[in-house]
Every structure is written in C-alpha cells, then in structure tokens.
Design a protein around this motif. Structure first.
Motif, PDB file in Angstrom:
ATOM      1  N   ILE A  19       0.831  -1.204   0.000  1.00 52.99           N
ATOM      2  CA  ILE A  19       0.000   0.000   0.000  1.00 52.99           C
ATOM      3  C   ILE A  19       0.864   1.253   0.000  1.00 52.99           C
ATOM      4  O   ILE A  19       0.545   2.239  -0.682  1.00 52.99           O
ATOM      5  N   SER A  20       1.977   1.230   0.719  1.00 48.98           N
ATOM      6  CA  SER A  20       2.886   2.391   0.709  1.00 48.98           C
ATOM      7  C   SER A  20       3.379   2.672  -0.701  1.00 48.98           C
ATOM      8  O   SER A  20       3.427   3.836  -1.147  1.00 48.98           O
ATOM      9  N   ASN A  21       3.737   1.617  -1.417  1.00 50.50           N
ATOM     10  CA  ASN A  21       4.209   1.791  -2.800  1.00 50.50           C
ATOM     11  C   ASN A  21       3.100   2.322  -3.703  1.00 50.50           C
ATOM     12  O   ASN A  21       3.342   3.159  -4.588  1.00 50.50           O
ATOM     13  N   LYS A  22       1.872   1.855  -3.490  1.00 52.09           N
ATOM     14  CA  LYS A  22       0.753   2.334  -4.308  1.00 52.09           C
ATOM     15  C   LYS A  22       0.438   3.795  -4.000  1.00 52.09           C
ATOM     16  O   LYS A  22       0.059   4.560  -4.892  1.00 52.09           O
ATOM     17  N   ILE A  23       0.595   4.189  -2.742  1.00 54.37           N
ATOM     18  CA  ILE A  23       0.396   5.592  -2.386  1.00 54.37           C
ATOM     19  C   ILE A  23       1.387   6.467  -3.148  1.00 54.37           C
ATOM     20  O   ILE A  23       1.036   7.516  -3.702  1.00 54.37           O
ATOM     21  N   ILE A 226     -17.086  -4.116  -1.579  1.00 52.62           N
ATOM     22  CA  ILE A 226     -17.205  -5.385  -0.858  1.00 52.62           C
ATOM     23  C   ILE A 226     -16.467  -6.480  -1.608  1.00 52.62           C
ATOM     24  O   ILE A 226     -16.713  -6.705  -2.799  1.00 52.62           O
ATOM     25  N   PHE A 227     -15.555  -7.156  -0.905  1.00 55.20           N
ATOM     26  CA  PHE A 227     -14.797  -8.264  -1.479  1.00 55.20           C
ATOM     27  C   PHE A 227     -15.130  -9.520  -0.659  1.00 55.20           C
ATOM     28  O   PHE A 227     -14.681  -9.656   0.483  1.00 55.20           O
ATOM     29  N   ALA A 228     -15.954 -10.394  -1.234  1.00 56.22           N
ATOM     30  CA  ALA A 228     -16.404 -11.589  -0.516  1.00 56.22           C
ATOM     31  C   ALA A 228     -15.721 -12.834  -1.078  1.00 56.22           C
ATOM     32  O   ALA A 228     -15.623 -13.017  -2.297  1.00 56.22           O
ATOM     33  N   GLU A 301      -6.874  -9.688   8.901  1.00 59.26           N
ATOM     34  CA  GLU A 301      -5.985  -9.832   7.750  1.00 59.26           C
ATOM     35  C   GLU A 301      -6.785  -9.911   6.445  1.00 59.26           C
ATOM     36  O   GLU A 301      -7.913 -10.398   6.417  1.00 59.26           O
ATOM     37  N   PHE A 302      -6.169  -9.448   5.378  1.00 59.70           N
ATOM     38  CA  PHE A 302      -6.807  -9.499   4.067  1.00 59.70           C
ATOM     39  C   PHE A 302      -5.823  -9.823   2.951  1.00 59.70           C
ATOM     40  O   PHE A 302      -6.219 -10.103   1.828  1.00 59.70           O
ATOM     41  N   TYR A 303      -4.524  -9.818   3.256  1.00 59.64           N
ATOM     42  CA  TYR A 303      -3.531  -9.862   2.188  1.00 59.64           C
ATOM     43  C   TYR A 303      -3.561 -11.184   1.418  1.00 59.64           C
ATOM     44  O   TYR A 303      -3.325 -11.208   0.217  1.00 59.64           O
ATOM     45  N   TRP A 304      -3.902 -12.282   2.098  1.00 60.80           N
ATOM     46  CA  TRP A 304      -3.930 -13.571   1.384  1.00 60.80           C
ATOM     47  C   TRP A 304      -5.043 -13.592   0.336  1.00 60.80           C
ATOM     48  O   TRP A 304      -4.939 -14.273  -0.681  1.00 60.80           O
ATOM     49  N   ALA A 312      -6.655  -6.020  -5.761  1.00 63.32           N
ATOM     50  CA  ALA A 312      -7.820  -5.122  -5.792  1.00 63.32           C
ATOM     51  C   ALA A 312      -8.119  -4.507  -4.422  1.00 63.32           C
ATOM     52  O   ALA A 312      -8.573  -3.354  -4.339  1.00 63.32           O
ATOM     53  N   ILE A 313      -7.868  -5.257  -3.348  1.00 62.76           N
ATOM     54  CA  ILE A 313      -8.163  -4.734  -2.012  1.00 62.76           C
ATOM     55  C   ILE A 313      -7.171  -3.639  -1.637  1.00 62.76           C
ATOM     56  O   ILE A 313      -7.560  -2.573  -1.150  1.00 62.76           O
ATOM     57  N   THR A 314      -5.880  -3.875  -1.862  1.00 66.16           N
ATOM     58  CA  THR A 314      -4.884  -2.859  -1.532  1.00 66.16           C
ATOM     59  C   THR A 314      -5.050  -1.619  -2.417  1.00 66.16           C
ATOM     60  O   THR A 314      -4.816  -0.493  -1.962  1.00 66.16           O
TER      61      THR A 314
END
Length: 338
Positions: A19-23, A226-228, A301-304, A312-314
C-alpha cells in the motif's frame, strides 16, 4: 502532496509495503510509524503555541509533521513500547507503558484528518455483544449465543442445544507456555467439558449454537467496496469447527463469492453505524442457504485474499486513503484549525 500516516509495527506483513508503494505511485507520501520502536527510537511531540497545534514524529534525525496529514490508517499497534525493559527498572514499566499508550492513542484520536477507522471505533468493536445486537437489529441472522462466567448458565445453554454448541473467546486469546504462543481456537463443547466447567467462573467465555456449514465467508469491506470470498472448511476434519486451524492448508482454496444484495446492504449499514472504512467480516452459510453473521474484525488480515484478485483490495485501500473514492468521514472539528 497528500501525506498518509500508517500505524503498524516492524514485523507486519507485506500489505503495508504494498500500500505504501501504491500511495507513492498515485502521487501521495506514506509515513510509516512502527510503534514497537516507540519510544525507544521514535519521538512523538504535540505542541500548542501561537494558537496552533503542531504534531511531529522524529526518527533517526528525520522529522515528519503529522498535523497536516491527509489521512490515517491505524493498522496495528503490536508490541507498543517493546524493549523498554532493557532500559528501565521493572518498578517503572507499568506506569511508563500507561503513559505511552495514553500519549499515542490520544494523539491518534485527536488528529483532524480522515481515518480508515478511529482508534476509539476499533475499541468499540471489541464488544462482540454489541456487534451481534446491531446485526440482529438490522435483520441479519446471528447464532443463539450466551456470554457468561456462570457455570450454571453455560450448562443450561449447552443442554438447550442438543445439535451441539461451541465455545470461543471474545478477544485474541492466547496462552503463553515455555516461550510459545498457543492460540485458543473455537471448540465444540463436549459432555466431559460440562463436568469441569466450574473454572468458567474466573474467565467469561462465549457459547454459541453449533451451525452446520455449507461454506464459510470472509467479507472484506473497504469504503463501500465489498470483497467476498468463500472456503469449504468442511473438507478438512481439523478445520470444520475453526478454519484457522488449517489456515495455511486452505490458503489457496478461497474463491470469490457473490453475496445477496440484502446481505450487502445490511453489512454496509453496520459500517455506517460504526463509522469505519475497513472491516473483515466472518459469516457462515448453512446448507439451507441461511447467512449467519459472526463478527467484524476491525483489523483482520486481508492480504492472502488480495493476492487472489491482483491487488484489488490494496488498490481500493489506497484510493480511500487518498480520497479518490467514497469514504465515511466526520472531522474531529467542524472547522480545521491547523
């Protein structure tokens, strides 16, 4: 340039770096604050002079101003004040740790900027009882539940559910033995457990009816996206009650899942009530296609899952932090004074 403060720790996983890199790629400026190195390596100062508040973060000779940041992501605050026991006598540690917590969390709470979720909101989410009450008020199904330290009440609840009951902790409960962390997972309550349930008096626990599972869902909400995902936890004996026991084995078994529209709207209502922009929600889908809400994890956690959908989440998290998409936002002050 929009500055984004990220509260985390030095041993956090890759998602913070991603996320830091995307920022940076989107023209922003990330500031990472590893709180396990505060106060031994970081200095934090809040000053009111000339009718202005200014906040500064110093690390290895470099100073960042925090009073003019665009947004804040409170990700983690693990091991806050780590290493102090090597520089302070034991008699001072408890009081010093208290001052460190008050200083850090007081500063975070007072920052007049957008926050993915305020620290106080995350602490409110510690109440699993309130979560379930809000969910049921909104029309979501929740399992029959009993939160108690009364052995008699727990015994009565378990016997009232002949199809089975489970027991779990409300917090991230772990037992440390011989230097190793032993996480307490969700477990089925057996008859022999009821014979030695008297010790419940000293530590309340959460009992729930045992639900049959078609699949288990992890629903990650960032802003209004929403990411399900679903996983068949029942194919592994050791994961049937708590999929986390086989979390590594099931890592690549999660698949995108389309939530019914009415479930989506109710979950978004919960996010509105709590005024948070991130939540990792656990849901059980039963064989008769009923959706049971279990809980919202404020920093789950969400990274996996992010790796399964090409980041898409990051990407969504970065857009929310930079104000490029919908976000829930009520300023601390109606008019900024900084």
């Amino acid at each position: 340039m929009k500055k984004v403060l990220i509260i985390t720790h030095s041993r956090d996983n890759e998602c913070v770096t991603i996320i830091s890199n995307k920022i940076k790629e989107m023209g922003g400026y990330p500031i990472r604050f590893n709180v396990d190195e505060y106060p031994t390596k970081y200095s934090l100062s809040s000053c009111y002079e000339d009718k202005q508040w200014k906040v500064f973060l110093d690390y290895e000779g470099h100073r960042e101003s925090l009073h003019d940041i665009e947004s804040l992501w409170y990700r983690r605050s693990h091991n806050l004040g780590d290493g102090l026991n090597s520089v302070l006598d034991g008699e001072y540690l408890s009081s010093v740790h208290g001052e460190i917590r008050v200083t850090l969390y007081g500063m975070l709470e007072s920052l007049n900027c957008f926050q993915i979720g305020k620290y106080s909101s995350y602490r409110r989410l510690d109440s699993k009882e309130e979560q379930m009450k809000i969910a049921s008020f909104l029309g979501l199904l929740v399992p029959d539940t009993c939160i108690t330290n009364s052995p008699e009440e727990a015994n009565k609840f378990v016997k009232a559910h002949p199809n089975g009951a489970i027991v779990k902790m409300q917090s991230s409960f772990a037992i440390y033995k011989d230097g190793f962390e032993n996480v307490v997972f969700t477990n089925v309550v057996k008859e022999e457990d009821l014979e030695k349930i008297d010790t419940l008096q000293y530590c309340p626990m959460q009992f729930q009816e045992k639900l049959e599972k078609e699949v288990e869902l992890r629903v990650t909400i960032v802003g209004d996206e929403i990411f399900a995902f679903a996983v068949d936890s029942q194919k592994l004996a050791n994961a049937k009650v708590d999929w986390r026991r086989e979390g590594t084995t099931l890592l690549n078994d999660w698949v995108p899942y389309e939530l019914p529209a009415n479930i989506k709207s109710k979950l978004l209502e919960m996010m509105d009530i709590y005024q948070i922009n991130y939540g990792a929600i656990d849901i059980i889908v039963t064989p008769d296609d009923k959706y049971y809400f279990l809980e919202i994890n404020s920093a789950g956690e969400f990274y996996w899952l992010d790796r399964l959908i090409d980041g898409a989440i990051t990407t969504q998290m970065t857009k929310v932090l930079l104000g490029e998409t919908f976000r829930r936002y009520k300023p601390v002050l109606e008019t900024a004074i900084y």
